[in-house]
Design a protein around this motif. Structure first.
Motif: not given
Length: 389
Positions: A283-297
């Motif tokens: 995703h993009s956040h405040e102009g930066d391209r990010l890749e965040s690790t999400v754990f879903i239960y």
């Protein structure tokens, strides 16, 4: 004011002539003149030029052992003995060190180890001060240790060892010193019990949205295929890993490991079974391209049995700890859902970057009317004042 070793009054200030106070030796504890002389020279002893030149050459590694002593005549640090290396440092340690020690004469020893640091070879600094040596010698050598380290270079010294008996400066004594230095500090019974309580206590962060784990989780073994998939996930080879719990074998198994998009994520979540999901959310956040690790239960409500709900809930914490500590994954957000339709791009974005609460100023009471408010009225109860009939 002291000028040239004499004491005189400051002119023009009307100060009385001060007197020199001479210390008198106590009849109970008489002061030896040699001890007083040693104390006066505790910062004046320096290394001779020959010793300085030798120490500069010895740092290159051609010398195994250096013995330094204080010359009684010149009261300077001088080279007393040296030894060249022939074997490994621990193989010839006792033979070289024990051969240069004298029963009643203190000295300093610099013993070169085989290890190195950015500055060069590492050395062991030994202060030999036997109990049978004179008091003046003990004081001199104790007060000059810092000078020896400064002349040689403190960055080359790895360990310091102090001994009054030969056994303390032997190889076994040095190893015992290392073992004691690395050991934890001794604790009293009360301190040990308090430390045990702190290790076992559950850390809590009480707030409106906090979810606390009141009991320790159940750690089921992770199958090899699941570990390999998580390792590939940490390297970026796949961006989605789904794990399940085998209720009969009590193991954590791999279900899927692949690359998917955010739009495909809801379709990967089963509607009739609980699962663990690891997903890299781009995703993009405040102009930066990010890749965040999400754990879903994902737990689809009461469609699962009570045993399944309990085991999945209990295994969640230990699984996350294993992934974060052993595999080094940095999980940005941990999410728990009941319906897979919740997993939209906006939902994940708000979970990873929650909105900050806007500042709400406190209610300001309006000010009263300004200016004069008129004459104050005096009210009286009936019968208090004398009015006309």
């Amino acid at each position: 004011m002291r000028v040239g070793g004499r004491v005189r009054a400051v002119a023009g200030r009307g100060l009385a002539q001060p007197r020199l106070l001479r210390s008198r030796p106590s009849p109970r504890f008489p002061l030896n003149s040699s001890i007083i002389q040693a104390m006066s020279h505790q910062t004046g002893i320096v290394a001779s030029q020959d010793l300085r030149d030798f120490l500069g050459r010895a740092r290159g590694g051609d010398v195994r052992l250096i013995k330094i002593a204080i010359d009684d005549g010149t009261e300077m640090l001088v080279l007393a003995d040296e030894r060249r290396p022939e074997q490994a440092w621990d193989a010839e340690y006792d033979a070289l060190v024990q051969s240069v020690l004298e029963p009643e004469q203190p000295c300093y020893l610099l013993y070169r180890l085989d290890s190195q640091n950015p500055q060069g070879h590492e050395w062991l600094f030994i202060t030999w001060c036997p109990d049978s040596s004179p008091v003046r010698q003990k004081m001199l050598y104790a007060a000059t240790r810092a000078t020896v380290k400064k002349e040689f270079g403190g960055g080359h010294i790895k360990e310091e060892l102090y001994g009054t008996e030969k056994e303390e400066v032997s190889l076994s004594g040095y190893k015992k010193h290392i073992k004691l230095s690395n050991a934890p500090n001794p604790l009293t019974a009360a301190e040990a019990e308090l430390q045990k309580l702190k290790l076992n206590e559950v850390k809590t962060d009480i707030s409106v949205d906090s979810k606390q784990q009141t009991l320790q989780g159940v750690s089921f073994p992770i199958q090899e295929r699941a570990l390999q998939a998580l390792q590939r996930f940490s390297k970026g080879e796949v961006n989605y890993v789904q794990l399940s719990v085998d209720l009969d074998k009590e193991t954590i198994n791999l279900e899927h490991a692949k690359k998917i998009s955010v739009a495909e994520l809801p379709r990967c979540v089963p509607e009739d079974a609980a699962r663990y999901h690891f997903f890299i959310f781009p995703h993009s956040h405040e102009g930066d391209r990010l890749e965040s690790t999400v754990f879903i239960y994902s737990m689809p409500g009461y469609k699962c049995s009570i045993k399944e709900r309990m085991l999945y809930s209990s295994c969640k914490g230990p699984l996350i700890d294993t992934v974060e500590q052993k595999l080094g994954l940095d999980i940005a957000r941990k999410i728990e859902i009941e319906n897979r339709d919740e997993l939209t791009e906006d939902f994940l974005y708000e979970e990873v970057h929650p909105k900050q609460h806007a500042y709400k100023p406190a209610f300001a009471k309006p000010r009263g009317p300004t200016g004069k408010r008129g004459v104050k009225r005096i009210t009286k109860s009936p019968g208090e004042g004398g009015g006309d009939d």
